[in-house]
Design an enzyme around this catalytic site. Structure first.
Site, PDB file in Angstrom:
ATOM      1  N   GLU A 196       0.811  -1.233   0.000  1.00  0.00           N
ATOM      2  CA  GLU A 196       0.000   0.000   0.000  1.00  0.00           C
ATOM      3  C   GLU A 196       0.845   1.283   0.000  1.00  0.00           C
ATOM      4  OE1 GLU A 196      -4.058  -1.621   2.045  1.00  0.00           O
ATOM      5  OE2 GLU A 196      -2.715  -0.549   3.329  1.00  0.00           O
ATOM      6  N   GLU A 390      -5.361  -7.806  -1.665  1.00  0.00           N
ATOM      7  CA  GLU A 390      -6.136  -7.941  -0.423  1.00  0.00           C
ATOM      8  C   GLU A 390      -7.584  -7.630  -0.714  1.00  0.00           C
ATOM      9  OE1 GLU A 390      -4.857  -5.460   2.844  1.00  0.00           O
ATOM     10  OE2 GLU A 390      -2.737  -5.849   2.411  1.00  0.00           O
TER      11      GLU A 390
HETATM   12  C1  BGP Z   1      -4.551  -2.949   4.786  1.00  0.00           C
HETATM   13  C2  BGP Z   1      -3.279  -3.555   5.257  1.00  0.00           C
HETATM   14  C3  BGP Z   1      -3.391  -4.815   5.963  1.00  0.00           C
HETATM   15  C4  BGP Z   1      -4.713  -5.044   6.660  1.00  0.00           C
HETATM   16  C5  BGP Z   1      -5.928  -4.483   5.991  1.00  0.00           C
HETATM   17  C6  BGP Z   1      -7.188  -4.481   6.828  1.00  0.00           C
HETATM   18  O1  BGP Z   1      -4.393  -1.588   4.839  1.00  0.00           O
HETATM   19  O2  BGP Z   1      -2.359  -3.758   4.208  1.00  0.00           O
HETATM   20  O3  BGP Z   1      -2.260  -4.930   6.745  1.00  0.00           O
HETATM   21  O4  BGP Z   1      -4.664  -5.030   7.997  1.00  0.00           O
HETATM   22  O5  BGP Z   1      -5.695  -3.200   5.547  1.00  0.00           O
HETATM   23  O6  BGP Z   1      -7.179  -3.431   7.759  1.00  0.00           O
HETATM   24  P1  BGP Z   1      -7.535  -3.610   9.281  1.00  0.00           P
HETATM   25  O7  BGP Z   1      -6.644  -4.696   9.765  1.00  0.00           O
HETATM   26  O8  BGP Z   1      -7.256  -2.297   9.919  1.00  0.00           O
HETATM   27  O9  BGP Z   1      -8.961  -3.991   9.352  1.00  0.00           O
END
Ligand code: BGP
Length: 492
Positions: A196, A390
């Site tokens: 990201e 993701e």
């Molecule tokens: C993205 C990241 C992940 C992950 C995901 C979900 O920004 O790359 O590391 O955690 O978001 O976010 P969260 O865990 O805050 O729900």
């Protein structure tokens, strides 16, 4: 003219994703050094509302950082514990293999390879662990999609050099990249230098290890200076992979914020264009087109930002562009020229709420069609292969007494997103892989909880790290297994 596609290509890669700092734990074992993510804290006994209040309103502070440097415990530091993947990875991999997983995304922990970032030699135990893990993936027929940096840099690079503010960090990163590409490159199928890329703008500690209250009015300037150093580091990483492993694709990634104008008013449309440029396109334009886009001049001017570049930076970025693009996709948002639009939470940002969409328990708006829009937009712009690095649903799942976990809402979420991804394939988009985020429950990145669960595999740990750490297959695990076996034709 090409031939109309009817569904996913035969070699489509059905995957799952985790990141070292949220999964591995074992934060100080086998020579690993303290990382910046090991410093983020949470009181696990807090309620959902208390946790959200802290997460939304209190960015990581100098006082928190100083306390974390002195504390070597795990009680208040969930990312030091993760879901204990470091000790459970063999059984986890068995579960992945049994479901027919084709692609596994994880990240290498920089401070497991170079505990302090500036060490003369890498840590052999760190390299050995990743070799074992990636080789075992290949033995199970699972390809590896490896992030070089998913937010966690050795803390010493921040305390001693100022982290990404200092160009020296580019050198340390380059040495780290050379090491992992040399030592592990034969076991890696896809390299991703940065998770990201746009996170630095929206979550400065995670993305570029800046503490907002320390930078004060200079925060914007520092963010974009750090991001420039990361663009240079990214170009170096691409160059190294291309030199040492010319067959292995190396890509870029952003957190994609799909943006719709609130109305057909020209002002809202103009706003949507700008929001998209500043939050999304800037990052992929630099990585894929190899130059800072012209529209950023005006933005930098408005914010009073002057980026210090060194001779050769622009040439390096131009000469080393990505082979593919990838993104995380969780929600969409609205762009409006009006003030006072209702807000809701989204990944890394507070977003303008869309009245046509439903939200998760954490406020993120669910928009499968936005995934199809995004895939089309990104392919139109760059014509590069795309991977969804993701996607997934964070919920508070319940483990039943018989060891089952019923998560029909997750199946529904995944089904709708995969359906829209298939539509994008038929639209002509070259999308080659899809990775469910938080494939097995792990510590969430924002609120730092276990209770916001994304997995198709349940991990028995709570927000304080209590529990057996045993793994249980959720209903969605079996559903995804059928999806993979039918190459996305059987969505249940
Ligand atoms: C993205 C990241 C992940 C992950 C995901 C979900 O920004 O790359 O590391 O955690 O978001 O976010 P969260 O865990 O805050 O729900």
């Amino acid at each position: 003219m090409g031939k109309l596609k009817t569904g996913f290509p035969d070699d489509f890669l059905w995957g799952g994703a985790i990141a070292c700092s949220q999964a591995d734990g074992a934060w100080n074992e086998d020579g690993k050094g303290k990382s910046t993510q090991d410093c983020r804290w949470l009181d696990g006994s807090w309620t959902h509302d208390q946790i959200e209040e802290k997460h939304q309103n209190n960015p990581f502070s100098k006082a928190e950082f100083e306390a974390a440097l002195l504390d070597d415990g795990t009680e208040y530091y969930p990312l030091r514990r993760g879901n204990d993947f470091y000790h459970h990875w063999r059984e986890d991999l068995d579960l992945f293999a049994q479901m027919g997983l084709k692609l596994f995304r994880t990240s290498i922990c920089w401070s497991r390879i170079f505990p302090n970032g500036d060490d003369a030699e890498p840590n052999p135990a760190g390299i050995a662990w990743y070799r074992e893990l990636f080789a075992a993936c290949h033995e199970c027929g699972i390809k590896t999609f490896v992030t070089m940096l998913h937010y966690d840099i050795p803390v010493n690079l921040v305390t001693k050099y100022g982290g990404w503010k200092n160009r020296k960090t580019i050198e340390f990163f380059t040495r780290y990249v050379e090491t992992i590409v040399e030592e592990l490159g034969d076991l890696v199928d896809f390299w991703l230098p940065f998770n990201e890329f746009n996170a630095g703008r929206f979550a400065p500690w995670d993305g570029v290890c800046l503490i907002a209250d320390e930078e004060g009015d200079n925060l914007d300037q520092q963010i974009f200076q750090c991001l420039h150093h990361q663009f240079v580091a990214n170009a170096r990483a691409i160059q190294i992979v291309h030199e040492k492993c010319p067959e292995t694709p190396v890509g870029g990634m952003i957190a994609r914020f799909c943006t719709y104008p609130a109305t057909c008013r020209p002002e809202d449309n103009m706003q949507a264009l700008h929001d998209d440029q500043y939050a999304n396109w800037f990052y992929t334009d630099v990585m894929a087109r190899g130059a800072y886009p012209a529209y950023m001049d005006r933005y930098f001017d408005k914010l009073g930002i002057e980026i210090q570049m060194e001779e050769g930076d622009e040439e390096l970025i131009a000469a080393n562009t990505v082979d593919f693009l990838s993104f995380s996709y969780y929600f969409s948002q609205v762009a409006t020229a009006d003030q006072g639009w209702e807000k809701t939470a989204g990944n890394l940002v507070m977003a303008n709420k869309n009245p046509y969409l439903e939200s998760t328990e954490w406020g993120w708006q669910i928009d499968p069609l936005g995934l199809r829009v995004t895939l089309n937009q990104m392919y139109d712009r760059y014509g590069l292969p795309l991977y969804i690095a993701e996607n997934g649903l964070g919920t508070a799942d319940v483990l039943e007494a018989d060891g089952s976990v019923h998560d029909p809402y997750r199946i529904d979420y995944l089904r709708k997103h995969i359906d829209c991804m298939r539509e994008a394939v038929i639209d002509g988009v070259d999308v080659r892989g899809y990775m469910i985020w938080g494939f097995l429950d792990l510590v969430s990145c924002g609120p730092l909880t276990m209770s916001k669960r994304y997995g198709v595999i349940y991990v028995d740990l709570d927000n304080s790290g209590k529990g057996s750490a045993k793994r249980y297959c959720k209903d969605s695990y079996y559903w995804y297994r059928s999806c993979i076996a039918s190459n996305g034709a059987d969505l249940g």
